[in-house]
Scaffold this active site. Sequence first.
Site, PDB file in Angstrom:
ATOM      1  N   ARG A  87      12.869  -2.415  -0.145  1.00 50.90           N
ATOM      2  CA  ARG A  87      11.733  -3.336  -0.277  1.00 50.90           C
ATOM      3  C   ARG A  87      12.048  -4.257  -1.443  1.00 50.90           C
ATOM      4  O   ARG A  87      11.974  -3.850  -2.604  1.00 50.90           O
ATOM      5  CB  ARG A  87      10.467  -2.514  -0.535  1.00 50.90           C
ATOM      6  N   HIS A 146       5.098  -3.668  -3.543  1.00 52.04           N
ATOM      7  CA  HIS A 146       4.432  -3.122  -2.352  1.00 52.04           C
ATOM      8  C   HIS A 146       3.496  -4.139  -1.710  1.00 52.04           C
ATOM      9  O   HIS A 146       3.514  -4.356  -0.507  1.00 52.04           O
ATOM     10  CB  HIS A 146       3.646  -1.862  -2.739  1.00 52.04           C
ATOM     11  N   TYR A 204       7.768   0.766 -12.254  1.00 49.68           N
ATOM     12  CA  TYR A 204       8.385   1.996 -11.740  1.00 49.68           C
ATOM     13  C   TYR A 204       9.826   1.838 -11.254  1.00 49.68           C
ATOM     14  O   TYR A 204      10.421   2.791 -10.793  1.00 49.68           O
ATOM     15  CB  TYR A 204       7.525   2.618 -10.636  1.00 49.68           C
TER      16      TYR A 204
END
Lengths: 327, 347
Positions: free
Chosen positions: B261, B265, B274
């Site tokens: 990705r 998100h 993160y």
Amino acid sequence: MSEITNIEAITRTLQQEMRRDPRIFITGEDVGKRGGVFRVTKGMYEEFGEARVIDSPLSELSLVAVGIGAALYGLRPIVEIQFADFIAPAFNQIVQEAARFRYRTNGDWHAPVLIRAPYGGGIGGGLYHSQSIEATYSHIPGLYVVAPSTPYDIVGMLRYALRVDDPVLFLEHKKTYRLIKGEAPDDDYMIPFCKADIKRVGSDMTVIAYGLMLHETLQAAQELMHEDINVEVIDPRTLNPLDRDTILSSVKKTGKALIVHEDNLTLGLGAEIAALIASEAFADLDAPVMRVAGPDVPAMPYARTMQDFFMPNAQKIADALRKLNAY
Amino acid sequence: MTLSSPTKLELTAPTLAPHVQLGLHDDLVLEMYWHMLLARRLDERMWILHRQHQVAFHISGIGHEATQVAAAYALKRGHDFIFPYYRDLCLTLALGLTPRAMMLAMYGKQGEPMSGARQMPAHYSARHLNIVSVSSPVATQIPQAAGMALAMKYQNTDQVVMTCFGEGSTAEGDFHEGLNWAGIFKLPVIFLCQNNQYAISSPTDREMAVQNVADRAPAYGMPGVIFDGNDFIESYHAITQAIERARRGEGPTLLEAKMYRLVPHSSDDDDRTYRSREEVEAWKQRDPLLLARKYCVENGLLDDAHQAEFEQRAREIVDDADEFARNAPYPPPEEALNGVWGELPKI
């Protein structure tokens, strides 16, 4: 016309409908060779074969999901949840999926899956074989919840359910399976959803009851006749959406209303019906709306004493009606 | 049934271009590249619209285009069915959902054809394209896809169902139950996991104790196949094989497309909290759009002039869709009440 039991009404109608419509198939745990733990699908595996009477793995979530997928494809799946108590894993699939396909696609898709679930207690089923789940699911727009309680109504509404283009939760009170008998003509009559039925005409009070409690109420009404108390009994038959008109016109006539269910009291169907009566028939009321319901405990205990304490019955209903009558 | 362990697909005849070996025409390959490019430019515009506070939300498919375009071209259109998930912008675009429809969804405007502007963007649906509506709780579509495959099997059609999901979804019970049904009944369904390494902030080792999603396939009596989800030709190969297997009546396959990705998100996520920038930069070298472009150039399918023309066309289409949706009216408020129930049958 000979009498049949509630369970015979279901079996006979399923067989007839499956002969009529090749899109209908049944799946569930033990529905095939075993014919279902209650024997509802007895003989159907032999008649329709394993492609249409499908023994499923032990998985309620995917039972409903599989039904949804087949319904989206254009078939008419009937999903048997072995006991209504076991339906919880499928909550998301029923509430957020089946009931929402139409709304969330503005009518482009719809998922007419018919979910049959034996519910209710009084059979020594303890916490997890006795539950009433109707209130939980009646909160869900897009999902029909029906609970026909006599052979006549079961035949007519099951037939209708298999023609409705939305998901249906078809509740079958398991204690009435073999207890309740009645006439059901062997023709192709249907009973529409959202139409209550006046099971007993009366003038003093209105009782709204369904399932096993309908029959307990009718017994109580019979008893009260000897005391010159004349009770009208309404069976909503469809629990969501309710037939408001039939309920309201009866209450406007009698001026007093009692709602009976074995589902627990708080936020049960009785709460909604009481609110409906309060807002639409307030001026016609001669007494507060009353409810007889299961107590607010997590579920029905196993021990006979506690079970009997939990279950409303004809005597408890008659007692409540005497109080209401005296108000 | 023989269970195959996860397999890396290898193309074997080095003298021929991979797409030629697979029987893919040059013009189809270029069309696939075009859809990847268009999806990317549309997706990028959606990010911009969100940052400009024009729209409330965006959830992106950037980094997923190779696998998705391959899936769209491997399926038989109007015949097979797809249960997509929220990252499938490129997949559903290539299957026929229009850029205008996508933009109407972004703005939540009247005429949005997927949900009537009820769902958030990226909840793809189009019955006329056999694209089944998706909700937000993940993995719910997986057992539904099995159910549709069950219907197909007992109707004796040669149709197949495909469903897409992320690796995070494989931690849900719905994943297990759906694959279990498919394995038991040998259903014509393809489970396409787009493993982009993160479920919001959770890396794959928080979703499973095994290395690969495909490692779990043998437990369901089906092959598990891992492939490079950044490579559109390899993806096409793997997906086509699984579809053919299902169509032959040999049952389901669990496909795992490894990818990344490349963006947060969603519009409301900050992935800097993160994962390292170095990690993201490293994966950007494997950006599926760049790889596809390189492939087309190297095989003589695309030159600079052609690329410029593609970019120009994409820009015009994205501009048109954006403007169309921006100027469209909102739905009348009371439309919120419609579409709950179908018409009841007359007696």
